[in-house]
Design an enzyme around this catalytic site. Structure first.
Site, PDB file in Angstrom:
ATOM      1  N   LYS A 287      12.973  -2.848  -6.266  1.00 55.47           N
ATOM      2  CA  LYS A 287      11.709  -3.264  -6.877  1.00 55.47           C
ATOM      3  C   LYS A 287      10.559  -2.622  -6.104  1.00 55.47           C
ATOM      4  O   LYS A 287      10.481  -2.759  -4.883  1.00 55.47           O
ATOM      5  CB  LYS A 287      11.575  -4.788  -6.831  1.00 55.47           C
ATOM      6  CG  LYS A 287      12.448  -5.547  -7.815  1.00 55.47           C
ATOM      7  CD  LYS A 287      11.934  -5.462  -9.242  1.00 55.47           C
ATOM      8  CE  LYS A 287      10.633  -6.205  -9.433  1.00 55.47           C
ATOM      9  NZ  LYS A 287      10.739  -7.661  -9.306  1.00 55.47           N
ATOM     10  N   HIS A 288       9.697  -1.935  -6.796  1.00 58.13           N
ATOM     11  CA  HIS A 288       8.509  -1.328  -6.200  1.00 58.13           C
ATOM     12  C   HIS A 288       8.840  -0.501  -4.965  1.00 58.13           C
ATOM     13  O   HIS A 288       8.248  -0.638  -3.903  1.00 58.13           O
ATOM     14  CB  HIS A 288       7.447  -2.385  -5.911  1.00 58.13           C
ATOM     15  CG  HIS A 288       6.816  -2.914  -7.164  1.00 58.13           C
ATOM     16  ND1 HIS A 288       5.838  -2.235  -7.859  1.00 58.13           N
ATOM     17  CD2 HIS A 288       7.071  -4.038  -7.879  1.00 58.13           C
ATOM     18  CE1 HIS A 288       5.502  -2.921  -8.936  1.00 58.13           C
ATOM     19  NE2 HIS A 288       6.238  -4.017  -8.980  1.00 58.13           N
ATOM     20  N   ASN A 454       6.453  -0.891   8.058  1.00 54.75           N
ATOM     21  CA  ASN A 454       7.532  -1.262   8.964  1.00 54.75           C
ATOM     22  C   ASN A 454       8.555  -2.104   8.215  1.00 54.75           C
ATOM     23  O   ASN A 454       8.205  -2.862   7.318  1.00 54.75           O
ATOM     24  CB  ASN A 454       7.005  -2.077  10.151  1.00 54.75           C
ATOM     25  CG  ASN A 454       6.208  -1.273  11.139  1.00 54.75           C
ATOM     26  OD1 ASN A 454       6.589  -0.183  11.522  1.00 54.75           O
ATOM     27  ND2 ASN A 454       5.065  -1.827  11.567  1.00 54.75           N
ATOM     28  N   HIS A 614       7.703   6.171   4.261  1.00 54.81           N
ATOM     29  CA  HIS A 614       6.392   5.945   3.620  1.00 54.81           C
ATOM     30  C   HIS A 614       6.270   6.809   2.378  1.00 54.81           C
ATOM     31  O   HIS A 614       6.905   7.853   2.287  1.00 54.81           O
ATOM     32  CB  HIS A 614       5.254   6.287   4.576  1.00 54.81           C
ATOM     33  CG  HIS A 614       5.125   5.341   5.734  1.00 54.81           C
ATOM     34  ND1 HIS A 614       4.634   4.059   5.600  1.00 54.81           N
ATOM     35  CD2 HIS A 614       5.457   5.482   7.045  1.00 54.81           C
ATOM     36  CE1 HIS A 614       4.635   3.463   6.789  1.00 54.81           C
ATOM     37  NE2 HIS A 614       5.130   4.294   7.668  1.00 54.81           N
TER      38      HIS A 614
END
Length: 614
Positions: A287-288, A454, A614
């Site tokens: 999800k996302h 993180n 990221h």
């Protein structure tokens, strides 16, 4: 300052009939059929070398370029088409009296279409060719004809790929020639190909010299549009492939969105690596762009069967892929609502049946059995997204990302965490790190590799039981993931398992109701709606009952994407049954963190590998 040329005047027309075509291709896919079509339209065919041979073998009448130019190929084929009769025939401006007079005087006929591929330079490099072989596979005549034809697109058509043959055929069939719009489109693609080709050569050459690349050119081919980007107002949006490369998947069903595809790309990498590292079927629920859960195929306990709403008998019949996804989905079934699934192996009917009853947007996998595909494509009224991943896809070593007008590049994080990373045990309890513990360390570490940093993750019995993503403080990651671990454990509490729902309460509503029962902080208004779902309103699960149940928790593994900077994360992790720690290490606080692990009787491995994402 460079002298800027003025435009050369000439006539321009929309539809240009093709009377003569020059064909020189290294990729001969579909070329015979395409040239048979052109011949049927009375197009005079010029060709060179192997292409001419193949066309003649197919029964087509072809004139060699050397015969046409009255100039033989020479210098080991390095000079074939670099001749005024070729480039003049391509570049001559139609309707320009001076050009036409010069062409007639020099016996230059018009060439209306050029069909070519460039020498396979990149394939030669990838195939391990030495310096001289790579140099020999730098095309000279091809790019020259390509640019000449593309430049004179007002009258000439440049065809550079077999995937254009159908479009060009259709255009000629319908119009009696190529349209200006098509010629412009083909020219744009040709110039992009030229830029990409030259960039590849320049990058390779600079690599040979050990110098920084003066320019990096990446050319993209739009594959399909997307409804919008991250948000509805972010239009237009689309997906492109790197030119001359394929996408890492094929859309078999549904219409994927921007975030769907981000989830799919990350989830597929996760399960592929997890399967390779453990030798077990692997699954993920995304999800996302972060995993809500991930798991490998490890048999369920009887209590887990009850908590995951599957009978013991049915659990025994689960295939490895189905078992892996069932575990992944049940790591955090509230967060997995509307997930994008991924599995490492062929999706079978058993796996499809599990997905069929869950609220999910789509799945990516290396393949599907006919029975599984039939079930999945009928889900969501036929809108369920089914992607087939290419197992042998090579994304390249360097990846690029554009942010606010800047292009970032880095070596792709292609390290795969395996048991070999679990050999540096920093604590005294070295014998505690058994094969099953190493498996859980691998599961947790590969999961957080694809989690927004993180991040920390908790694993037990081959599945994630808590993922803490995207927090600025590492201890906050532990707290977030720890709260999910607590919920996962308490879903197995006898009072939770004994909840009596009314008939007709939907599966996801049961999931959500159990979580809110465990959390226990219902508002008065919320409680009214919550209670109507039960045949009997349940007695609260008290804080004392939760504490007593959690005191029995053990055998949990925690993995962190970077070192623990303080012992506070270890102190907090101890509340959730953590017995094993895996982290990169490398902090000045490692001795303090190691001492904390020893105090709690935990075993800890240092991998030496940071996994920021990221």
């Amino acid at each position: 300052m460079a002298h800027i040329l003025s435009a050369v005047a000439g006539s321009q027309q929309d539809i240009v009939p093709t009377t003569r075509a020059l064909i020189s291709v290294s990729d001969k896919t579909g070329i015979v059929e395409f040239c048979k079509f052109l011949a049927s339209k009375n197009v005079h065919l010029l060709s060179t070398g192997g292409t001419a041979k193949k066309l003649r073998e197919a029964g087509l009448e072809v004139m060699d370029v050397s015969e046409y130019t009255a100039s033989p190929e020479c210098l080991d084929g390095r000079v074939k088409t670099l001749h005024p009769k070729i480039h003049g025939g391509i570049l001559g401006v139609r309707g320009n009296k001076d050009h036409e007079a010069q062409m007639e005087e020099q016996g230059i006929g018009k060439i209306d279409m050029t069909i070519l591929n460039l020498y396979p330079f990149e394939q030669t490099v990838k195939g391990g060719g030495d310096f001289n072989q790579c140099i020999e596979n730098i095309d000279i005549g091809g790019p020259s004809m390509l640019r000449s034809t593309a430049k004179n697109h007002a009258a000439t058509t440049i065809v550079t790929s077999p995937d254009q043959y159908d479009e060009v055929t259709k255009c000629i069939e319908e119009n009696g020639g190529t349209t200006l719009a098509l010629r412009k489109k083909c020219a744009a693609r040709a110039f992009s190909l030229s830029a990409s080709y030259d960039s590849g050569i320049a990058n390779w050459f600079n690599d040979q010299l050990g110098e920084e690349k003066p320019v990096t050119t990446r050319v993209y081919k739009p594959e399909f549009p997307l409804k919008y980007g991250c948000n509805p107002h972010q239009k237009p949006a689309g997906i492109s492939s790197v030119l001359n490369s394929k996408l890492p998947f094929e859309v078999l069903n549904g219409v994927p969105g921007y975030i769907n595809l981000l989830d799919a790309a990350n989830a597929w990498q996760l399960v592929k690596e997890l399967g390779e590292a453990t030798g077990l079927a692997a699954a993920a629920s995304f999800k996302h762009v972060s995993p809500a859960g991930a798991a490998v195929a490890v048999p369920l306990s009887d209590v887990e069967c009850a908590a995951y709403e599957i009978t013991i008998e049915a659990a025994k019949e689960l295939t490895p892929v189905a078992l892996a996804y069932l575990r992944a989905r049940n790591a955090d079934p509230m967060c997995s609502f509307g997930d994008f699934a991924a599995v490492s192996d062929i999706v079978d009917e058993a796996t499809a049946k599990i997905l069929k009853k869950e609220v999910s947007d789509g799945i990516i996998a290396p393949g599907y059995t006919p029975e599984a595909f039939a079930l999945l494509k009928s889900k969501k009224g036929g809108k369920f997204i089914v992607l087939e991943a290419s197992k042998d896809y090579d994304p390249g070593q360097i990846e690029y990302r554009e942010v606010y007008g800047m292009t970032f590049s880095q070596k792709r994080n292609d390290i795969v965490i395996t048991k070999d990373h679990m050999t540096q045990i920093a604590t005294a309890k070295k014998e505690a790190v058994t094969d099953s513990v190493v498996r859980d360390m691998i599961v947790a570490s590969i999961c957080i590799k694809y989690t927004q940093s993180n991040s920390v993750g908790f694993a037990k019995d081959g599945m994630m039981v808590g993922v803490g993503a995207g927090q600025q403080s590492r201890v906050d990651c532990v707290k977030l993931a720890g709260s999910k671990v607590k919920t996962w454990y308490l879903r197995q509490h006898e009072k939770v398992l004994a909840l009596k729902f009314k008939a007709g309460v939907k599966r996801q509503d049961r999931v959500n109701a159990r979580v809110r029962y465990i959390e226990g902080d219902l508002t008065p208004e919320e409680r009214i709606r919550w209670e109507v779902q039960f045949e009997e309103v349940p007695e609260p699960l008290t804080a004392e009952e939760k504490k007593e149940f959690m005191s029995k928790a053990e055998g949990i593994t925690i993995s962190s994407d970077a070192f623990f900077p303080f012992r506070d994360s270890i102190d907090h992790a101890s509340k959730y049954g953590v017995s094993y720690i895996v982290q990169p290490g490398g902090s000045v606080q490692d001795p303090q963190v190691t001492a904390a692990a020893e105090e709690y009787g935990m075993a800890m491995c240092f991998t030496g590998v940071r996994l920021f994402h990221h």
